[in-house]
Design a protein around this motif. Structure first.
Motif, PDB file in Angstrom:
ATOM      1  N   ILE A  32      40.381  40.106  29.072  1.00  0.00           N
ATOM      2  CA  ILE A  32      40.120  40.855  30.172  1.00  0.00           C
ATOM      3  C   ILE A  32      39.090  40.196  31.147  1.00  0.00           C
ATOM      4  O   ILE A  32      38.188  39.974  30.675  1.00  0.00           O
ATOM      5  CB  ILE A  32      39.848  42.400  29.870  1.00  0.00           C
ATOM      6  CG1 ILE A  32      40.821  43.083  28.865  1.00  0.00           C
ATOM      7  CG2 ILE A  32      39.407  43.080  31.154  1.00  0.00           C
ATOM      8  CD1 ILE A  32      40.267  44.020  27.922  1.00  0.00           C
ATOM      9  N   PRO A  33      39.541  40.099  32.407  1.00  0.00           N
ATOM     10  CA  PRO A  33      38.576  39.468  33.328  1.00  0.00           C
ATOM     11  C   PRO A  33      37.521  40.293  33.328  1.00  0.00           C
ATOM     12  O   PRO A  33      37.355  41.408  33.320  1.00  0.00           O
ATOM     13  CB  PRO A  33      39.259  39.562  34.645  1.00  0.00           C
ATOM     14  CG  PRO A  33      40.833  39.702  34.284  1.00  0.00           C
ATOM     15  CD  PRO A  33      40.727  40.443  33.283  1.00  0.00           C
ATOM     16  N   ARG A  34      36.139  39.395  33.438  1.00  0.00           N
ATOM     17  CA  ARG A  34      34.974  40.075  33.668  1.00  0.00           C
ATOM     18  C   ARG A  34      34.626  41.199  34.805  1.00  0.00           C
ATOM     19  O   ARG A  34      35.259  40.482  35.562  1.00  0.00           O
ATOM     20  CB  ARG A  34      33.660  39.237  33.433  1.00  0.00           C
ATOM     21  CG  ARG A  34      33.486  38.802  31.996  1.00  0.00           C
ATOM     22  CD  ARG A  34      32.220  38.290  31.810  1.00  0.00           C
ATOM     23  NE  ARG A  34      31.960  36.979  32.443  1.00  0.00           N
ATOM     24  CZ  ARG A  34      31.078  35.963  32.958  1.00  0.00           C
ATOM     25  NH1 ARG A  34      29.992  36.452  32.250  1.00  0.00           N
ATOM     26  NH2 ARG A  34      31.085  34.885  33.374  1.00  0.00           N
ATOM     27  N   ASP A  35      33.987  42.266  34.608  1.00  0.00           N
ATOM     28  CA  ASP A  35      33.870  42.959  35.744  1.00  0.00           C
ATOM     29  C   ASP A  35      33.029  42.353  36.900  1.00  0.00           C
ATOM     30  O   ASP A  35      32.359  41.524  36.672  1.00  0.00           O
ATOM     31  CB  ASP A  35      33.311  44.385  35.483  1.00  0.00           C
ATOM     32  CG  ASP A  35      34.164  45.319  36.261  1.00  0.00           C
ATOM     33  OD1 ASP A  35      34.581  44.937  37.436  1.00  0.00           O
ATOM     34  OD2 ASP A  35      33.679  46.643  36.173  1.00  0.00           O
ATOM     35  N   SER A  36      33.228  42.535  38.271  1.00  0.00           N
ATOM     36  CA  SER A  36      32.201  42.420  39.329  1.00  0.00           C
ATOM     37  C   SER A  36      32.309  43.445  40.163  1.00  0.00           C
ATOM     38  O   SER A  36      33.407  44.115  40.493  1.00  0.00           O
ATOM     39  CB  SER A  36      32.422  40.894  39.693  1.00  0.00           C
ATOM     40  OG  SER A  36      33.434  40.982  40.616  1.00  0.00           O
ATOM     41  N   LYS A  37      31.470  43.297  41.194  1.00  0.00           N
ATOM     42  CA  LYS A  37      31.531  44.614  42.214  1.00  0.00           C
ATOM     43  C   LYS A  37      32.682  44.100  43.050  1.00  0.00           C
ATOM     44  O   LYS A  37      33.599  45.002  43.519  1.00  0.00           O
ATOM     45  CB  LYS A  37      30.344  44.483  42.964  1.00  0.00           C
ATOM     46  CG  LYS A  37      30.017  45.382  44.260  1.00  0.00           C
ATOM     47  CD  LYS A  37      28.971  45.242  45.070  1.00  0.00           C
ATOM     48  CE  LYS A  37      28.999  46.317  46.058  1.00  0.00           C
ATOM     49  NZ  LYS A  37      27.669  45.992  46.902  1.00  0.00           N
ATOM     50  N   TYR A  38      32.965  42.722  43.402  1.00  0.00           N
ATOM     51  CA  TYR A  38      34.159  42.442  44.216  1.00  0.00           C
ATOM     52  C   TYR A  38      35.477  42.933  43.492  1.00  0.00           C
ATOM     53  O   TYR A  38      36.319  43.225  44.236  1.00  0.00           O
ATOM     54  CB  TYR A  38      34.051  41.031  44.445  1.00  0.00           C
ATOM     55  CG  TYR A  38      35.184  40.409  45.389  1.00  0.00           C
ATOM     56  CD1 TYR A  38      35.042  40.383  46.746  1.00  0.00           C
ATOM     57  CD2 TYR A  38      36.222  40.021  44.762  1.00  0.00           C
ATOM     58  CE1 TYR A  38      36.161  39.808  47.598  1.00  0.00           C
ATOM     59  CE2 TYR A  38      37.505  39.549  45.608  1.00  0.00           C
ATOM     60  CZ  TYR A  38      37.312  39.508  46.917  1.00  0.00           C
ATOM     61  OH  TYR A  38      38.217  38.949  47.955  1.00  0.00           O
ATOM     62  N   ARG A  39      35.569  42.463  42.270  1.00  0.00           N
ATOM     63  CA  ARG A  39      36.848  42.746  41.535  1.00  0.00           C
ATOM     64  C   ARG A  39      37.021  44.378  41.498  1.00  0.00           C
ATOM     65  O   ARG A  39      38.251  44.688  41.678  1.00  0.00           O
ATOM     66  CB  ARG A  39      36.691  42.219  40.038  1.00  0.00           C
ATOM     67  CG  ARG A  39      36.876  40.677  40.300  1.00  0.00           C
ATOM     68  CD  ARG A  39      36.867  39.751  38.871  1.00  0.00           C
ATOM     69  NE  ARG A  39      36.071  38.626  39.210  1.00  0.00           N
ATOM     70  CZ  ARG A  39      35.161  38.158  38.238  1.00  0.00           C
ATOM     71  NH1 ARG A  39      35.223  38.574  37.213  1.00  0.00           N
ATOM     72  NH2 ARG A  39      34.927  36.720  38.437  1.00  0.00           N
ATOM     73  N   ARG A  40      36.023  44.933  41.197  1.00  0.00           N
ATOM     74  CA  ARG A  40      36.115  46.416  41.133  1.00  0.00           C
ATOM     75  C   ARG A  40      36.666  46.933  42.638  1.00  0.00           C
ATOM     76  O   ARG A  40      37.600  47.608  42.555  1.00  0.00           O
ATOM     77  CB  ARG A  40      34.836  47.237  41.000  1.00  0.00           C
ATOM     78  CG  ARG A  40      34.938  48.556  40.416  1.00  0.00           C
ATOM     79  CD  ARG A  40      33.599  48.963  39.320  1.00  0.00           C
ATOM     80  NE  ARG A  40      32.479  48.739  40.065  1.00  0.00           N
ATOM     81  CZ  ARG A  40      31.499  48.044  39.684  1.00  0.00           C
ATOM     82  NH1 ARG A  40      31.830  47.066  38.297  1.00  0.00           N
ATOM     83  NH2 ARG A  40      30.366  47.733  40.224  1.00  0.00           N
ATOM     84  N   ASN A  41      36.081  46.598  43.475  1.00  0.00           N
ATOM     85  CA  ASN A  41      36.404  46.930  44.892  1.00  0.00           C
ATOM     86  C   ASN A  41      38.090  46.766  45.058  1.00  0.00           C
ATOM     87  O   ASN A  41      38.799  47.310  45.675  1.00  0.00           O
ATOM     88  CB  ASN A  41      35.534  46.188  46.072  1.00  0.00           C
ATOM     89  CG  ASN A  41      34.183  46.803  46.114  1.00  0.00           C
ATOM     90  OD1 ASN A  41      33.847  47.695  45.522  1.00  0.00           O
ATOM     91  ND2 ASN A  41      33.388  45.956  46.935  1.00  0.00           N
ATOM     92  N   THR A  42      38.326  45.339  44.693  1.00  0.00           N
ATOM     93  CA  THR A  42      39.855  45.000  44.852  1.00  0.00           C
ATOM     94  C   THR A  42      40.757  45.961  44.026  1.00  0.00           C
ATOM     95  O   THR A  42      41.710  46.103  44.308  1.00  0.00           O
ATOM     96  CB  THR A  42      39.876  43.698  44.537  1.00  0.00           C
ATOM     97  OG1 THR A  42      39.779  43.307  42.983  1.00  0.00           O
ATOM     98  CG2 THR A  42      39.431  42.544  45.582  1.00  0.00           C
ATOM     99  N   ARG A  43      40.259  46.112  42.869  1.00  0.00           N
ATOM    100  CA  ARG A  43      41.085  47.135  42.041  1.00  0.00           C
ATOM    101  C   ARG A  43      41.208  48.746  42.688  1.00  0.00           C
ATOM    102  O   ARG A  43      42.048  49.209  42.921  1.00  0.00           O
ATOM    103  CB  ARG A  43      40.320  47.493  40.557  1.00  0.00           C
ATOM    104  CG  ARG A  43      40.454  46.175  39.871  1.00  0.00           C
ATOM    105  CD  ARG A  43      40.488  46.475  38.240  1.00  0.00           C
ATOM    106  NE  ARG A  43      39.366  47.220  38.057  1.00  0.00           N
ATOM    107  CZ  ARG A  43      37.986  46.634  37.626  1.00  0.00           C
ATOM    108  NH1 ARG A  43      37.952  45.203  37.563  1.00  0.00           N
ATOM    109  NH2 ARG A  43      36.940  47.585  37.161  1.00  0.00           N
ATOM    110  N   VAL A  44      39.957  48.853  43.397  1.00  0.00           N
ATOM    111  CA  VAL A  44      39.954  50.288  44.077  1.00  0.00           C
ATOM    112  C   VAL A  44      41.113  50.088  45.223  1.00  0.00           C
ATOM    113  O   VAL A  44      42.025  51.133  45.542  1.00  0.00           O
ATOM    114  CB  VAL A  44      38.574  50.719  44.701  1.00  0.00           C
ATOM    115  CG1 VAL A  44      38.857  51.837  45.535  1.00  0.00           C
ATOM    116  CG2 VAL A  44      37.638  50.861  43.701  1.00  0.00           C
ATOM    117  N   ALA A  45      40.963  48.981  45.906  1.00  0.00           N
ATOM    118  CA  ALA A  45      42.089  48.760  47.022  1.00  0.00           C
ATOM    119  C   ALA A  45      43.390  48.949  46.433  1.00  0.00           C
ATOM    120  O   ALA A  45      44.271  49.362  47.001  1.00  0.00           O
ATOM    121  CB  ALA A  45      41.500  47.582  47.619  1.00  0.00           C
ATOM    122  N   ASN A  46      43.722  47.949  45.257  1.00  0.00           N
ATOM    123  CA  ASN A  46      45.006  47.977  44.670  1.00  0.00           C
ATOM    124  C   ASN A  46      45.670  49.370  44.207  1.00  0.00           C
ATOM    125  O   ASN A  46      46.675  49.592  44.518  1.00  0.00           O
ATOM    126  CB  ASN A  46      45.013  47.200  43.491  1.00  0.00           C
ATOM    127  CG  ASN A  46      45.204  45.809  44.092  1.00  0.00           C
ATOM    128  OD1 ASN A  46      45.221  45.283  45.314  1.00  0.00           O
ATOM    129  ND2 ASN A  46      44.774  44.608  43.170  1.00  0.00           N
TER     130      ASN A  46
END
Lengths: 372, 223
Positions: B117-131
């Protein structure tokens, strides 16, 4: 014991890149003694000969080996070096390497049919280098498209391409014709593929354009002009005007960088060619060179994406030896007996590491007859 | 989460087979070069147990570098590369290289194993929210008129020692970091990508045994 040839002693010393005084010091004899050995006035004692052989890396048999008459027929030698950096001693060292390699190929050519040299006659069109480069392409049945397999092309036309370390000498590449066979030696130390390809094309230019010269081209009065011709020929040979001109749509550094893989030449070489063809102005050329300097692209290995450029490969020597061993004409460990030169020479000539010539590293297989 | 065939077509507009070949080449070059840079035989300073830490960082640098170069060289048609600052004290680095097409946005991330599982980051969390809110993922028929706002955010996951795998995935759950839609798989499959070349055809130089030598070495028939 067969007589020692004085010329071989001089050859071994020059190949080692040392003076008579250096050799004398290393062997604990007087410089006059070395001079006498080399002039033939005296022969070294067997102890001195053994010490000499050990020091220079030649076998004793090499000192007794007569020179094939035709190896002494040396065509013009060109050295592609940083200006003013090629010393006479380094030139001599390279010349001896070339002669030893040529002698090794003389031995090989008695056993293997090598590609026949097919150099176009370029002397007459020396004043029109662009045309000479185009004629060379045509005589080799090439159009105007990029040449990526440059090593294969040169070798298929009978020009042997070899990789050699020139040690501390500031030599990039050199070429010569020995016994009618053209050789191009490229520096093995250099990692810069695009530059190495340009070096090879530059040496091809000397072989085509300056084949009627003799001795060192660097000592010729018109050396600078000969170098200019060789650069222009290399440029025109690698980047024929018409197709290259059509490719230069974007004359920024990025635009040229996009063409690097396709043409296999450096951005710097493309900028020079584009300027030569009138695609970019004087001021644009100056500006691009300023940008390249600022980015560090003009330093050796400094230009990006060299890994996209194909290497200049050479295979004739290695494949010939493979052919001989596979057909049991000779075993690898027998080669140094037949060609008793230093490992470095055999490595340059045949592209085979020295340890592979060592009998103790060969597979210990004995073929036994089947007894019915 | 269903993905319509229309959506797949839309993604394919950004990530054509040619562009995927460009990604494959960039990844191969990045892996080869980072391995070469971190080779302990060439650079003894890499001969310590901490080598994998540095090697991972070098690979990270190299992957983004070559993807950026791929855009610059025109290997990724219609895709632009942009460095996005993720934070830091001076707001200069670390950065993500973001590849943006007409419909998609991609960042690269290394995984040891495909199932990691890719490590979390603020950027990736934001993109998951957007997705999660992205009409493209939810189904093409609900697609927003404003495509710019509806970019689907994908991760280019790549991994193993020699870039044996690479996929484009869209992670979409804010809470569950393991949930994703596989958008394009098996990018590294097939032959090593090489650009079509119109170079001159050159054959190998020929060498042959001189005939009487080879005959001398053949076993004689009556022996």
């Amino acid at each position: 014991m067969s007589a020692v040839l004085p010329e071989r002693i001089a050859q071994a010393r020059e190949f080692k890149g040392i003076t008579k005084t250096d050799l004398a010091q290393a062997l604990g004899v007087s410089p006059a003694a070395v001079a006498q050995w080399e002039s033939g006035a005296k022969s070294p004692t067997s102890e001195n000969l053994a010490a000499l052989a050990r020091y220079v890396g030649f076998s004793i048999a090499a000192f007794q080996r007569p020179f094939p008459a035709d190896v002494l027929r040396l065509g013009p030698l060109s050295f592609r070096a940083t200006i003013n950096a090629a010393t006479k001693r380094a030139n001599l060292q390279s010349e001896q390497l070339a002669k030893l390699v040529a002698e090794s190929y003389g031995w090989l050519a008695e056993r293997v049919a090598l590609p026949i040299p097919n150099l176009p006659e370029g002397g007459q069109v020396q004043n029109d280098v662009e045309q000479a480069a185009q004629s060379c392409r045509r005589s080799w049945n090439l159009g105007d498209r990029p040449i990526l397999k440059l090593g294969e092309l040169l070798e298929s036309q009978g020009i042997l391409v070899l990789r050699a370390s020139f040690g501390g000498a500031n030599i990039d590449a050199f070429s010569c014709r020995i016994s009618g066979r053209p050789f191009i030696f490229l520096g093995s130390d250099k990692k810069d593929r695009a530059r190495s390809r340009f070096d090879a094309a530059h040496e091809l230019a000397h072989l085509v354009l300056h084949q009627h010269y003799s001795g060192y081209l660097s000592e010729s009065d018109d050396h600078k002009e000969l170098e200019r011709q060789a650069n222009s020929f290399a440029s025109a040979f690698l980047m024929p005007a018409e197709i290259f001109r059509n490719d230069v749509i974007d004359s920024t550094l990025n635009g040229f960088l996009r063409l690097k893989e396709r043409w296999g030449v450096s951005v710097q070489a493309m900028v020079v060619r584009a300027h030569q063809l009138g695609i970019i102005s004087d001021s644009r050329r100056t500006e691009l060179f300023r940008q390249m300097s600022w980015k560090g692209w003009r330093k050796p290995g400094g230009e990006p994406l060299d890994e996209l450029v194909p290497e200049v490969r050479s295979s004739v020597g290695k494949r010939s030896i493979d052919l001989l061993t596979q057909n049991r004409i000779i075993q690898l460990w027998e080669v140094p007996n037949e060609v008793p030169f230093p490992d470095d020479v055999l490595n340059v000539a045949f592209g085979i590491d020295a340890d592979q010539f060592d009998a103790t590293t060969q597979p210990n297989i004995v073929l036994l007859p089947i007894v019915g | 989460m269903p993905i319509s065939s229309d959506f797949q077509a839309l993604v394919a507009k950004d990530w054509s087979p040619e562009n995927l070949m460009g990604v494959q080449r960039a990844l191969r070059m990045a892996y080869e070069n980072s391995l070469s840079i971190c080779d302990a035989e060439k650079q003894p300073i890499f001969g310590t147990p901490n080598r994998p830490l540095v090697a991972g960082s070098v690979r990270w640098l190299a992957v983004d570098y070559y993807l950026n170069e791929a855009c610059r060289l025109g290997w990724l048609k219609g895709i632009t590369a942009k460095w996005v600052v993720l934070g830091g004290k001076k707001n200069e680095f670390p950065c993500h290289l973001v590849l943006t097409g007409a419909n998609t946005s991609v960042i690269a991330i290394h995984l040891q194993q495909e199932e990691d599982i890719p490590r979390d980051s603020k950027y990736r969390r934001n993109t998951r929210v957007a997705n999660e809110a992205c009409p493209l993922l939810a189904g093409f028929e609900h697609m927003d008129e404003n495509v710019e706002d509806a970019l689907i955010n994908m991760l280019l996951v790549h991994g193993d020692k020699n870039a044996e795998f690479a996929e484009l995935r869209a992670y979409y759950s804010v809470e569950n970091r393991s949930q994703y839609e596989l958008i394009i798989g098996n990018i590294m499959g097939g032959a090593v990508a090489a650009p079509p070349s119109d170079a001159e055809t050159v054959s190998e130089p020929s060498v042959a045994l001189i005939l009487n030598l080879s005959e001398q070495n053949q076993p004689s028939a009556g022996a």
